[in-house]
Design an enzyme around this catalytic site. Structure first.
Site: not given
Lengths: 192, 289
Positions: A38, A104
């Site tokens: 990222h 999650k």
């Protein structure tokens, strides 16, 4: 409630029709990306990822992999905690035209606003269910940046089938995580 | 210590792929408490199916196999160096076999060692005991659950928490609310009251080696464990933070004497995949439970 089957890449219209609480089974190509990836996507904006990510889904996952002959197999592949990508996610979604992310524990307000703006959703997979989710990976199509990032942080391009998720943040600004947080904090006040 | 390395490998295999019966029983009980058709119930169904797939296939329950930690008790004539070497060997073999994910990262260079060996890793604590057997406990908890573990220093003005068990209770309520689903709820909550900052955290983590169904020998702590177990589930965070009746599987509290100036409360959160196993070696017999 019957699960919705979603083929990837998906259109914005398909994504906009999803709401929090929907059970969705994913079919098609997903690409893993976690912390190093990222940071890399935001800071270096590599062109080679654009065709790969358009309309598909980023999976916050660092799988356990095994190489048998020339083929990679995925041994365990559950989601990792998504909130670490909060500083980057909205920009990654917009830059690469990503249809959603699987992870999650949900993400924050910056990502929620990004999902709304770009027409993307957050698919929650069951954390810890690494063995079950690995079975949904039918094929490893490619792996990028393996040497440089190390196995957990590499981009694993995987073909999935019947991959179980729940939409917990949608493209209309709703978040199940926000609601559970508010309710539990109210309860905490009573208990204190 | 080729033999110890082989037994160590089997210990890791059991721990990584086959969750203990007491943890599984808690997960089944949690599933049965949730309403039919609810997201919470289907989440527990996925968790239990995953447990079954991992056990049958001999694959890790979760891809995050943690930073493997070993707590060793040796007989008085035991050899700590050979034990350490054997366990390091076992960890490397288990990593090569795909039973452990390579999780040892150099914080300066960012390089993953690739075999789980690194500075301070694997974590191996060795103590001597009076018995004539070698006892090795392994604990594998995921990084997400380690990240939400927390430490408080009492008194705490914001929580109105004083230096007593009522203050401890408030810290744990706050810590689990803050954790939400981030640690892969429902968690098992290890707590240590007292000690210095370092041994307090370690003490909290060691509480996670206790069986889910055991009873704290100290009646005051046993009562607090029960009360917190109930109250934490009232928070309604539920499995994965989706909302539900089970936010924690259990609470385990230990104490250490403290410095007069300090009163630390440490909480070690263990994900639902509470992976721990014990290897006992007596002579040439080895047994894993």
């Amino acid at each position: 409630m019957a699960a919705i089957k979603l083929e990837l890449p998906a259109t914005e219209e398909q994504i906009r029709s999803l709401r929090i609480g929907d059970e969705v089974r994913l079919y098609g190509t997903v690409v893993t990306a976690r912390d190093v990836a990222h940071k890399f996507m935001v800071e270096e904006k590599p062109e080679f990822l654009k065709p790969l990510l358009k309309g598909t889904v980023i999976y916050h996952c660092g799988p356990i992999v095994k190489k048998v002959g020339d083929e990679w197999t995925i041994v365990a592949a559950g989601p990792t905690t998504s909130s670490r990508e909060e500083p980057y996610q909205a920009e990654v979604i917009e830059t690469y035209g990503v249809a959603g992310v699987i992870g999650k524990a949900g993400m924050g307000e910056k990502t929620s606003a990004g999902l709304k703006k770009s027409g993307a959703v957050y698919f929650h997979a069951v954390g810890g269910a690494g063995a079950l989710l690995a079975r949904c990976v039918k094929k490893v199509k490619d792996v990028l940046k393996l040497e440089e990032f190390g196995s957990p942080e590499a981009f694993w391009v995987m073909e999935v089938e019947d991959f179980p998720t729940i939409v917990t943040m949608d493209s209309h600004g709703d978040s199940l995580h926000r609601k559970v947080l508010e309710d539990s904090e109210a309860k905490l006040k009573q208990l204190l | 210590m080729a033999e110890l390395a082989d037994w160590g490998l089997e210990l890791i295999r059991r721990s990584s792929t086959d969750i203990s019966a007491d943890v599984e029983a808690s997960l089944r009980a949690a599933r049965d408490r949730e309403e039919d058709g609810s997201t919470a119930r289907s989440t527990f169904e996925v968790i239990l199916e995953n447990v079954e797939i991992a056990r049958k296939g001999g694959t890790p329950i979760c891809q995050d196999t943690g930073l493997p930690a070993f707590y060793v008790h040796l007989p008085k004539d035991g050899d700590p160096d050979a034990t350490r070497d054997g366990l390091i060997q076992a960890v490397k073999m288990a990593t090569a076999e795909g039973l452990l994910r390579p999780n040892a990262v150099d914080p300066v260079s960012g390089k993953n060692s690739g075999n789980n060996e690194g500075l301070g890793l694997p974590y191996i604590s060795i103590e001597f005991h009076d018995g004539d057997e070698t006892v090795i406990d392994i604990m594998q908890k995921g990084g997400g659950s380690e990240n939400v573990s927390a430490q408080y220093r009492l008194p705490d003005t914001d929580l109105h928490a004083g230096r007593d068990l009522e203050g401890v209770r408030k810290c744990i309520l706050d810590a689990v609310t803050t954790a939400q689903g981030f640690g892969c709820a429902p968690g098992t909550i290890g707590v240590c009251v007292g000690g210095d900052r370092g041994c307090s955290y370690l003490g909290a983590k060691k509480q996670l080696l206790r069986r889910m169904d055991d009873v704290n020998p100290d009646p005051e702590l046993a009562a607090l464990e029960d009360r917190l177990h109930g109250e934490l589930n009232e928070l309604g965070i539920g499995p994965m933070g989706f909302g539900g009746k089970t936010t924690v599987l259990g609470v385990k509290i230990g104490v250490l004497h403290r410095h007069p100036a300090s009163f630390f409360v440490s909480m070690s959160y263990c994900c639902w995949a509470n992976r721990r196993r014990r290897l006992t070696i007596r002579g040439d017999q080895a047994d894993i439970v």
